[in-house]
Motif scaffolding. Sequence first.
Motif, short mmCIF file in Angstrom:
data_model
loop_
_atom_site.label_atom_id
_atom_site.label_comp_id
_atom_site.label_asym_id
_atom_site.label_seq_id
_atom_site.Cartn_x
_atom_site.Cartn_y
_atom_site.Cartn_z
N CYS A 1 -4.61 1.97 -11.26
CA CYS A 1 -4.31 3.20 -10.52
C CYS A 1 -3.06 3.81 -11.13
O CYS A 1 -1.94 3.38 -10.85
N LYS B 1 -1.24 -1.61 -9.44
CA LYS B 1 -0.39 -0.42 -9.29
C LYS B 1 0.13 0.00 -10.65
O LYS B 1 0.79 -0.78 -11.34
N MET C 1 -2.75 2.63 -4.50
CA MET C 1 -3.48 1.36 -4.31
C MET C 1 -4.59 1.52 -3.28
O MET C 1 -5.65 0.88 -3.37
N HIS D 1 -3.03 -9.85 -1.60
CA HIS D 1 -2.11 -8.86 -2.17
C HIS D 1 -0.91 -9.59 -2.78
O HIS D 1 -0.27 -10.40 -2.12
N ALA E 1 0.94 -5.57 -7.40
CA ALA E 1 1.79 -4.39 -7.40
C ALA E 1 3.27 -4.73 -7.35
O ALA E 1 3.67 -5.70 -6.70
N ARG F 1 1.54 2.24 -2.37
CA ARG F 1 0.46 1.98 -1.41
C ARG F 1 -0.56 3.11 -1.39
O ARG F 1 -1.72 2.91 -1.02
N ASP G 1 -5.14 -7.59 -5.26
CA ASP G 1 -4.36 -6.50 -5.83
C ASP G 1 -2.98 -6.99 -6.23
O ASP G 1 -2.46 -7.95 -5.66
N LEU H 1 -1.94 -1.69 3.19
CA LEU H 1 -3.03 -1.90 2.21
C LEU H 1 -4.27 -2.47 2.89
O LEU H 1 -5.40 -2.09 2.56
#
Length: 507
Positions: A318, A267, A356, A466, A375, A353, A373, A450
């Motif tokens: 992102c 993120k 992502m 995550h 974030a 989100r 991921d 997600l």
Amino acid sequence: MSKANEPVLSVTAKDVRRVPAQALVVGVGKAAGGPALIDSPLPPKASAALSGSLALLGVTGAVDQVHRLPGLPEIDAEMLVLVGVGDVSNGVQLSPEALRRAAGSAVRQLAGTGSVALALPAGTVADAAAIAEGALFGAYSYTEHRSSSAASAAPVRDITVITPAADERGLPEALDRARILARAVNSTRTLVNQPPSHLYPETFAAAAREAARGLPVKVTVWDEKKLEREGFGGILGVGKGSSRPPRLVKVEYAPAKAKAKLALVGKGITFDSGGLSLKPAAGMQTMKCDMAGAAVVLNAVLAVAALGLPVKVTSWLCLAENMPSGTAQRPSDVLTMYGGKTVEVLNTDAEGRLVMADGLVAASQEEPDALIDVATLTGAQMIALGNRVSAVMGDEGVRDAVKAAADRAGELFWTMPIPEELRASLDSQVADISNHGERFGGMMTAASFLREFVGESGGSPIPWAHLDIAGPAFNEGAPYGYTPKEGTGVAVRTLVAYAEDVVARSE
Ligand code: BES
Ligand code: MN
Ligand code: ZN
């Protein structure tokens, strides 16, 4: 941190009395009978005299306690420094992480001192490497935007680790690894510390290109036109309110003999105002940190490339700025995400989100063996686990492997579930899903959102985890151990350890 201003790191097996540093650091632990020097490297007489006066000097052995004493006639160092290592009453050896923290704390608090030699208990290559890592993490400062250097003491420039393992075969490689990790962690901190006036999607993408120079990685940048053409609705939707357009950055490391294929998604909200669902002033104050996940996945892939690990890693950054304006997305807007799913935006502050989701779909297209991921996704993470413990959720296999990697790396992670029933709270009246659901357990609600964007490979879901690092990514409090104020660089070490574990398992 550019390579040029990294401290010089060396090791020696020399007698501590003859190490020519300004400061010689020795550990003190909280033993059953009071404070005690740890494996005192000092001459017996000096050791005995010092041990006898520790309590009187106010030395307790508590973690982060640093005392400076004049040098001794018997040693070359100008100053003797005592650093607390914490509880040693159980007689158990100090863990690598305890050593990392003690070394980091001492070096951090000795800023202003040019050269520091560490005489902490470093009997093995692993312990010496942990001390080196901690010292390099502690020798960090961020001064890019100060007009005068007088405001802060310069970090330690010269670090010597004193260890009987100095001549062991594995040591040079372990030190190189420590340098690579430190560069990755400190560069992550610097990106996070960068003010949003200077770091926005376009400059972040440029910084990624610059950081990748000289490494065997390929960087691809999607600008707003390309994002539009290819339908990255999540990243575009969030970026719409800002005068600085969004970016997607892909950083690929693809060694010839890769044992596995790993995808990382980060993120990268360079500032999160909340958008039209505007945050209150206090909640916005730290929101330059909202790109920490992207900084982490960037530096993790660069570290894996620098280490030359035989595993393919592709990182997806992102990047968008979440701002309110006449062009901003509205609560109740519907976005078509990359890959075609539609999302009703009920709260523009649940923007992470959205960016992502696009990243997860894009990363899934390459059918990696695992998808991870990272974030600063939810305030709820901080409610659940506080400021120092990160959460890992997702499919059991990857999730537990991430937890194990974190344990090995010395980072605090805890596994959390994604309860099935939370998904229904994200049902939308008008679109496939909404971005706002159950508030209680909001960290897990976000994870459940997600999950909808994780793709398949060969007919089954791609193994996914995550990492929510909302609290731990940014230290608002006092520095501690090797952790400075503001950007911490958390999760980089865990991801590198995860990649190493993947390689080890394949052998
Ligand atoms: N960037 C924030 C999460 C965050 C909060 C990170 C504090 C670090 C420190 C995220 O975009 C956000 O605003 N989340 C909302 C989600 C809510 C609107 C569903 C939150 O947690 O309040
Ligand atoms: Mn937000
Ligand atoms: Zn955010």
